[in-house]
Motif scaffolding. Structure first.
Motif, PDB file in Angstrom:
ATOM      1  N   GLY A 117       0.723  -0.024  -9.530  1.00 40.57           N
ATOM      2  CA  GLY A 117       0.991   0.878  -8.416  1.00 40.57           C
ATOM      3  C   GLY A 117       0.427   0.334  -7.114  1.00 40.57           C
ATOM      4  O   GLY A 117      -0.047  -0.804  -7.047  1.00 40.57           O
ATOM      5  N   PRO A 118       0.482   1.137  -6.016  1.00 38.49           N
ATOM      6  CA  PRO A 118       0.025   0.684  -4.694  1.00 38.49           C
ATOM      7  C   PRO A 118      -1.395   0.135  -4.714  1.00 38.49           C
ATOM      8  O   PRO A 118      -2.230   0.560  -5.517  1.00 38.49           O
ATOM      9  CB  PRO A 118       0.109   1.964  -3.845  1.00 38.49           C
ATOM     10  CG  PRO A 118       1.119   2.804  -4.530  1.00 38.49           C
ATOM     11  CD  PRO A 118       0.964   2.525  -6.000  1.00 38.49           C
ATOM     12  N   ASP A 142      -1.359   6.953   3.545  1.00 41.07           N
ATOM     13  CA  ASP A 142      -1.901   8.082   2.785  1.00 41.07           C
ATOM     14  C   ASP A 142      -3.388   7.934   2.498  1.00 41.07           C
ATOM     15  O   ASP A 142      -4.136   8.889   2.501  1.00 41.07           O
ATOM     16  CB  ASP A 142      -1.141   8.233   1.458  1.00 41.07           C
ATOM     17  CG  ASP A 142       0.292   8.679   1.691  1.00 41.07           C
ATOM     18  OD1 ASP A 142       0.552   9.262   2.744  1.00 41.07           O
ATOM     19  OD2 ASP A 142       1.133   8.409   0.827  1.00 41.07           O
ATOM     20  N   LYS A 143      -3.821   6.712   2.193  1.00 43.75           N
ATOM     21  CA  LYS A 143      -5.211   6.498   1.793  1.00 43.75           C
ATOM     22  C   LYS A 143      -5.899   5.597   2.800  1.00 43.75           C
ATOM     23  O   LYS A 143      -5.433   4.508   3.052  1.00 43.75           O
ATOM     24  CB  LYS A 143      -5.278   5.874   0.393  1.00 43.75           C
ATOM     25  CG  LYS A 143      -4.624   6.727  -0.668  1.00 43.75           C
ATOM     26  CD  LYS A 143      -5.401   7.989  -0.932  1.00 43.75           C
ATOM     27  CE  LYS A 143      -4.714   8.822  -2.002  1.00 43.75           C
ATOM     28  NZ  LYS A 143      -5.424  10.066  -2.275  1.00 43.75           N
ATOM     29  N   ASP A 156     -10.987  11.777  -4.800  1.00 40.72           N
ATOM     30  CA  ASP A 156      -9.715  12.224  -4.233  1.00 40.72           C
ATOM     31  C   ASP A 156      -9.603  13.740  -4.162  1.00 40.72           C
ATOM     32  O   ASP A 156      -8.612  14.265  -3.673  1.00 40.72           O
ATOM     33  CB  ASP A 156      -8.546  11.699  -5.079  1.00 40.72           C
ATOM     34  CG  ASP A 156      -8.307  10.225  -4.826  1.00 40.72           C
ATOM     35  OD1 ASP A 156      -8.808   9.720  -3.809  1.00 40.72           O
ATOM     36  OD2 ASP A 156      -7.633   9.590  -5.647  1.00 40.72           O
ATOM     37  N   ASN A 210       0.811  -1.214   0.000  1.00 39.73           N
ATOM     38  CA  ASN A 210       0.000   0.000   0.000  1.00 39.73           C
ATOM     39  C   ASN A 210       0.848   1.271   0.000  1.00 39.73           C
ATOM     40  O   ASN A 210       0.307   2.371  -0.033  1.00 39.73           O
ATOM     41  CB  ASN A 210      -0.924   0.034   1.217  1.00 39.73           C
ATOM     42  CG  ASN A 210      -2.264  -0.621   0.946  1.00 39.73           C
ATOM     43  OD1 ASN A 210      -3.089  -0.106   0.195  1.00 39.73           O
ATOM     44  ND2 ASN A 210      -2.479  -1.787   1.532  1.00 39.73           N
ATOM     45  N   SER A 211       2.155   1.106   0.048  1.00 39.49           N
ATOM     46  CA  SER A 211       3.053   2.252   0.174  1.00 39.49           C
ATOM     47  C   SER A 211       3.334   2.903  -1.171  1.00 39.49           C
ATOM     48  O   SER A 211       3.575   2.225  -2.170  1.00 39.49           O
ATOM     49  CB  SER A 211       4.372   1.821   0.811  1.00 39.49           C
ATOM     50  OG  SER A 211       5.320   2.869   0.774  1.00 39.49           O
ATOM     51  N   ASN A 212       3.326   4.231  -1.175  1.00 40.05           N
ATOM     52  CA  ASN A 212       3.680   4.975  -2.388  1.00 40.05           C
ATOM     53  C   ASN A 212       5.173   4.880  -2.686  1.00 40.05           C
ATOM     54  O   ASN A 212       5.590   5.127  -3.824  1.00 40.05           O
ATOM     55  CB  ASN A 212       3.310   6.452  -2.219  1.00 40.05           C
ATOM     56  CG  ASN A 212       1.827   6.692  -2.400  1.00 40.05           C
ATOM     57  OD1 ASN A 212       1.200   6.118  -3.279  1.00 40.05           O
ATOM     58  ND2 ASN A 212       1.253   7.544  -1.564  1.00 40.05           N
ATOM     59  N   ASN A 213       5.973   4.576  -1.687  1.00 40.58           N
ATOM     60  CA  ASN A 213       7.427   4.636  -1.835  1.00 40.58           C
ATOM     61  C   ASN A 213       8.091   3.268  -1.910  1.00 40.58           C
ATOM     62  O   ASN A 213       9.311   3.168  -1.792  1.00 40.58           O
ATOM     63  CB  ASN A 213       8.029   5.421  -0.657  1.00 40.58           C
ATOM     64  CG  ASN A 213       7.433   6.812  -0.535  1.00 40.58           C
ATOM     65  OD1 ASN A 213       7.309   7.525  -1.520  1.00 40.58           O
ATOM     66  ND2 ASN A 213       7.053   7.199   0.681  1.00 40.58           N
ATOM     67  N   TYR A 253      -4.035   0.575  -2.940  1.00 40.68           N
ATOM     68  CA  TYR A 253      -5.171   1.475  -2.766  1.00 40.68           C
ATOM     69  C   TYR A 253      -5.559   2.167  -4.065  1.00 40.68           C
ATOM     70  O   TYR A 253      -6.694   2.609  -4.225  1.00 40.68           O
ATOM     71  CB  TYR A 253      -4.892   2.501  -1.667  1.00 40.68           C
ATOM     72  CG  TYR A 253      -3.929   3.602  -2.049  1.00 40.68           C
ATOM     73  CD1 TYR A 253      -4.359   4.717  -2.760  1.00 40.68           C
ATOM     74  CD2 TYR A 253      -2.592   3.539  -1.687  1.00 40.68           C
ATOM     75  CE1 TYR A 253      -3.475   5.719  -3.111  1.00 40.68           C
ATOM     76  CE2 TYR A 253      -1.714   4.538  -2.030  1.00 40.68           C
ATOM     77  CZ  TYR A 253      -2.154   5.631  -2.747  1.00 40.68           C
ATOM     78  OH  TYR A 253      -1.287   6.622  -3.094  1.00 40.68           O
ATOM     79  N   LYS A 254      -4.624   2.257  -5.013  1.00 45.39           N
ATOM     80  CA  LYS A 254      -4.911   2.973  -6.252  1.00 45.39           C
ATOM     81  C   LYS A 254      -5.847   2.208  -7.175  1.00 45.39           C
ATOM     82  O   LYS A 254      -6.445   2.795  -8.075  1.00 45.39           O
ATOM     83  CB  LYS A 254      -3.603   3.300  -6.988  1.00 45.39           C
ATOM     84  CG  LYS A 254      -2.803   4.404  -6.327  1.00 45.39           C
ATOM     85  CD  LYS A 254      -1.703   4.927  -7.230  1.00 45.39           C
ATOM     86  CE  LYS A 254      -1.028   6.146  -6.608  1.00 45.39           C
ATOM     87  NZ  LYS A 254       0.014   6.703  -7.480  1.00 45.39           N
TER      88      LYS A 254
END
Length: 342
Positions: free
Chosen positions: A198-199, A341-342, A241, A148-151, A201-202
């Motif tokens: 991507g993560p 973040d989300k 968002d 779930n991490s953006n990084n 949650y996206k």
């Protein structure tokens, strides 16, 4: 149906179009093309797994229900009380569902299971599970947190993939052979979807599910429902968002413990005691301990055990804040978990 604890050779777009696995196609379409096959998409890779239904309402729900059933009645009641008591400690960003007693478990929503998996389960389960079962849960929790991490780097995603494979491999040891169902098997494919899209949650259903309530309010009469919704959405719709953010990154800062703990850009931890325009006064902590050390040191993913008596007074600019923590009580100390973040 019970699934294998390991993944088979991935099917390809070509395999699907050539019907190499005829047993997986309905009889009417073994020798006939599906409409979707006319699209310029990869039929094997372009349909990602939805984490809301598979991870939260699927696996986490199954795991938590099994754990509750395994606990003796006395421990179950203590577990329920402790979990419900965390409601007042969750930060203001948790505007919807907060923790509640396990007598309501059958009514838990997806976001409640997500909160348990990513934020609270690591703390409340530590005293109720054996070391091996707790470590097994952490394979799941840490793996999903990383995804779930953006990084997350490619190396991190591969690590999460390995953790989820270990979780699936040993799942029947703790919850029974008959519990290793399709949703559990799907965990073996999540890392690849994160690499592609991507993560987690996206591409989860959360933002759309949250928008359903608003859509239903647009229908004022029982006829021509689609037309009513289309007209109102055209006038009022904002992307889920599209939220206003302040200079701190959109999170609330206050002197209450639930909104007072932050990670600073220099790596230290801040507890807010006072707010002055664009600066904050508080206590700075230079060291913290891991909550767990297996399957990895929890400080690596930002989860720390903090002695609140060891802080030093400081004053910093709000712009020095990197991210916000969730603060949970733990014996005489507190556990800080990064707010996703989300």
């Amino acid at each position: 149906m019970v699934f294998s604890p390991s993944a088979a050779k991935p099917r390809t777009d070509e395999d699907f179009r050539l019907r190499k696995n005829k047993e997986f196609h309905k009889k009417n379409f073994v020798d006939k093309r599906l409409p979707v096959e006319n699209l310029n998409i990869n039929l094997a890779k372009d349909f990602p797994i939805d984490a809301m239904h598979v991870v939260d309402l699927g696996v986490m729900k199954r795991v938590l229900n099994c754990i509750v059933e395994q606990l003796p009645k006395e421990q179950r009641e203590v577990f329920s009380e402790q979990y419900a008591s965390l409601a007042s400690t969750l930060p203001s960003e948790f505007t919807g569902r907060r923790t509640r007693a396990l007598k309501n478990l059958k009514d838990f929503k997806a976001v409640e299971y997500r909160t348990f998996l990513l934020h609270t389960g690591q703390v409340v389960l530590k005293q109720f599970l054996s070391n091996e079962q707790y470590k097994h849960f952490l394979y799941f929790s840490v793996g999903i947190r990383i995804l779930n991490s953006n990084n997350a780097t490619a190396e991190c995603i591969n690590l999460a993939d390995e953790y989820l494979k270990q979780f699936v491999k040993k799942f029947s040891t703790f919850y029974g052979e008959n519990q290793r169902v399709h949703n559990v098997h799907c965990l073996l494919h999540l890392a690849q979807h994160v690499k592609n899209f991507g993560p987690l949650y996206k591409f989860s259903a959360y933002k759309y599910e949250n928008f359903n309530y608003q859509i239903t309010q647009y229908a004022k009469k029982p006829s021509q429902i689609l037309e009513q919704i289309a007209n109102m959405v055209g006038r009022n719709w904002k992307h889920p968002d599209a939220k206003e953010k302040d200079c701190t990154g959109g999170f609330k800062i206050s002197m209450r413990d639930r909104d007072a703990y932050f990670k600073l850009k220099d790596g230290t931890i801040l507890k807010v005691l006072a707010i002055n325009n664009n600066s904050v006064k508080g206590l700075r902590f230079h060291s913290a301990q891991p909550l767990f050390t297996e399957p990895l040191d929890s400080t690596v993913i930002g989860i720390v055990l903090l002695n609140i008596t060891e802080g030093n007074p400081c004053e910093i600019l709000a712009s020095e804040i990197k991210f916000k923590y969730i603060c949970l009580p733990y014996a005489e100390r507190i556990v800080l978990t990064p707010l996703l973040d989300k």
